[in-house]
Write an enzyme that holds these catalytic residues in place. Structure first.
Site, PDB file in Angstrom:
ATOM      1  N   ASN A   9     -91.825  98.271 -29.964  1.00 39.50           N
ATOM      2  CA  ASN A   9     -90.366  98.148 -29.878  1.00 39.50           C
ATOM      3  C   ASN A   9     -89.978  98.102 -28.401  1.00 39.50           C
ATOM      4  O   ASN A   9     -89.959  99.128 -27.727  1.00 39.50           O
ATOM      5  CB  ASN A   9     -89.722  99.355 -30.586  1.00 39.50           C
ATOM      6  N   ARG A  86     -90.546  94.770 -33.289  1.00 43.61           N
ATOM      7  CA  ARG A  86     -89.124  94.763 -33.617  1.00 43.61           C
ATOM      8  C   ARG A  86     -88.458  93.652 -32.806  1.00 43.61           C
ATOM      9  O   ARG A  86     -88.624  93.588 -31.590  1.00 43.61           O
ATOM     10  CB  ARG A  86     -88.497  96.101 -33.248  1.00 43.61           C
ATOM     11  N   HIS A 175     -79.378  96.675 -37.539  1.00 50.47           N
ATOM     12  CA  HIS A 175     -79.972  97.873 -38.168  1.00 50.47           C
ATOM     13  C   HIS A 175     -80.530  97.557 -39.563  1.00 50.47           C
ATOM     14  O   HIS A 175     -80.665  98.444 -40.402  1.00 50.47           O
ATOM     15  CB  HIS A 175     -78.933  99.009 -38.349  1.00 50.47           C
ATOM     16  N   ARG A 236     -69.725 102.495 -27.620  1.00 53.16           N
ATOM     17  CA  ARG A 236     -69.090 101.248 -28.073  1.00 53.16           C
ATOM     18  C   ARG A 236     -67.841 101.566 -28.902  1.00 53.16           C
ATOM     19  O   ARG A 236     -67.854 102.498 -29.703  1.00 53.16           O
ATOM     20  CB  ARG A 236     -70.067 100.434 -28.927  1.00 53.16           C
ATOM     21  N   GLU A 380     -87.784 103.247 -39.210  1.00 51.55           N
ATOM     22  CA  GLU A 380     -87.894 101.805 -38.983  1.00 51.55           C
ATOM     23  C   GLU A 380     -89.331 101.403 -38.632  1.00 51.55           C
ATOM     24  O   GLU A 380     -89.789 100.329 -39.011  1.00 51.55           O
ATOM     25  CB  GLU A 380     -86.926 101.388 -37.869  1.00 51.55           C
TER      26      GLU A 380
END
Ligand code: ADP
Length: 395
Positions: A9, A86, A175, A236, A380
């Protein structure tokens, strides 16, 4: 030693590696941070001695050093059987994970304009691992792929239609790997199959998103063209009035500066003026810091509002699911959010919630709650390992 699967990743300044055995059990993990900086560091988990890196180590340097460290510390004795990467954006080109070949790489490059901070660095990781292991099958697992099932009514923005046709402007969602894992894990815990399980999954980490999964299929999701839309996040803003950009332009703030503020200076950090970290915010709020409490209030209200909105995409509902660092660990956020959903008959058992569902297979809903509520730790890396191994065997 058994066959291994390596999961890679690559972020803009970091790399996470995980090593799985053929039973998909994690054997080791490693992290490199502050890459391309004078103080770059790398470590194997559980090992106090850092992995040596040159100053300003690049992603290539770090990957080489971490792989060498896996060999030196006998965590890996031969080449992995497969490598899973990923990749953030697969655009409309990928509905599922893909074996990496020249065509896949070109398609990932083509999506780079949609994820300029992520796809190029994901490609650096892919190229580096191809140089290190030219004969090992490598697989790309996309954050967007799970959401390619969204119906047009959910993924189209109400903009001039040719924006979508010519420029690909639409909701993609992110996601996806985590939401897909939630769909499987929730069905297992509910004693059902993924294909008959409908959930609303809230992934709440530094980035936050929610997905409506109907009978195993993603039907709507809160993030959009970019990972900025939807829920309140660490830094965010999530949803704002798009009219904001013109209004700010009138105050001398350019569109690109506004974009930076919405991504980096907003969310929990912007509202609290203190931190993007939910755990720290809860402590500040406990000490009477009102802006921190307000940040938590806005976060939970938006979350509850989205739970309501996601219901319109489902044929039935088996459970609401919380995951990610905040979703898994903050009983307070879960309680405050679910409190807003009383009218829908959804209630928590305070004791199960305070124990994060640890002794109840993740269940935190009250016995009288109209729908079950679950806490499920995301994984994940495991999904990427499974996909890498599955596609490598088909190769
Ligand atoms: P990332 O998206 O970077 O993987 P994580 O999923 O690890 O992030 O989530 C990080 C967030 O989880 C931070 O806001 C952190 O404060 C929050 N978090 C972790 N533990 C707790 C806790 N016990 N209580 C509240 N928030 C927590």
């Amino acid at each position: 030693m058994d066959e291994t699967i390596l999961v890679v990743n690559c972020g803009s300044s970091s790399i996470k590696l995980a090593l799985f055995d053929s039973n998909h059990e994690k054997q080791a993990s490693a992290l490199a941070e502050r890459l391309n900086n004078p103080d770059s560091i790398a470590k194997i988990s559980g090992d106090s001695v850092p992995v040596a890196l040159p100053a300003n180590a690049s992603h290539d340097h770090a990957l080489q050093a971490l792989v060498n460290a896996f060999y030196d510390r006998n965590l890996m004795s031969r080449e992995p059987a497969s490598i899973g990467h990923r990749v953030v954006h697969g655009g409309e080109a990928f509905r599922e994970a893909a074996l990496i070949d020249k065509k896949t790489i070109t398609a990932i490059e083509d999506c780079a304009s949609l994820a300029p901070l992520h796809n190029p660095v994901n490609l650096i990781g892919i190229n580096a691992m191809q140089r290190l292991f030219p004969d090992v099958p490598q697989v790309a697992v996309f954050d967007t792929a799970f959401h390619q099932s969204l119906p047009k009514r959910a993924f189209l923005y109400a903009l001039p239609e040719h924006y979508y046709r010519e420029w690909g402007i639409r909701r993609y969602g992110f996601h996806g790997t985590s939401h897909q894992f939630m769909a499987h894990e929730a069905s297992r815990r509910l004693g059902k199959t993924p294909a008959t399980t409908s959930i609303i999954s809230a992934h709440l980490g530094n980035g936050c998103s929610m997905t409506a999964i109907d009978n195993g299929i993603s039907k709507d999701t809160s993030m959009g063209l970019t990972p900025l839309e939807g829920l309140v996040m660490g830094t965010r803003s999530g949803d704002v009035d798009p009219g904001l950009f013109d209004y700010l332009a009138g105050r001398g703030i350019s569109a690109s500066e506004a974009h930076r503020v919405l991504n980096q200076d907003s969310g929990l950090l912007g509202l609290s003026g203190q931190t993007n970290d939910m755990r720290s915010l809860c402590e500040l709020a406990d000490h009477g810091h009102e802006p921190s409490q307000l940040a938590i209030d806005v976060f939970c209200f938006r979350l509850a509002k989205y739970f309501g909105a996601m219901m319109v995409s489902l044929s039935h509902l088996d459970a609401l699911v919380f995951t990610g660092g905040i979703g898994e660990n903050s009983a307070r956020v879960r309680a405050q959010t679910i409190e807003h959903l009383k009218l829908l008959g959804i209630t928590l058992d305070p004791d199960l919630n305070n124990h994060h569902g640890q002794y109840s297979e993740g269940h935190i809903g009250d016995a009288d709650s109209r729908f079950p509520v679950l806490v499920i730790p995301t994984n994940e890396e495991l999904v990427i390992a499974r996909e890498a191994s599955r596609l490598a065997k088909l190769n």
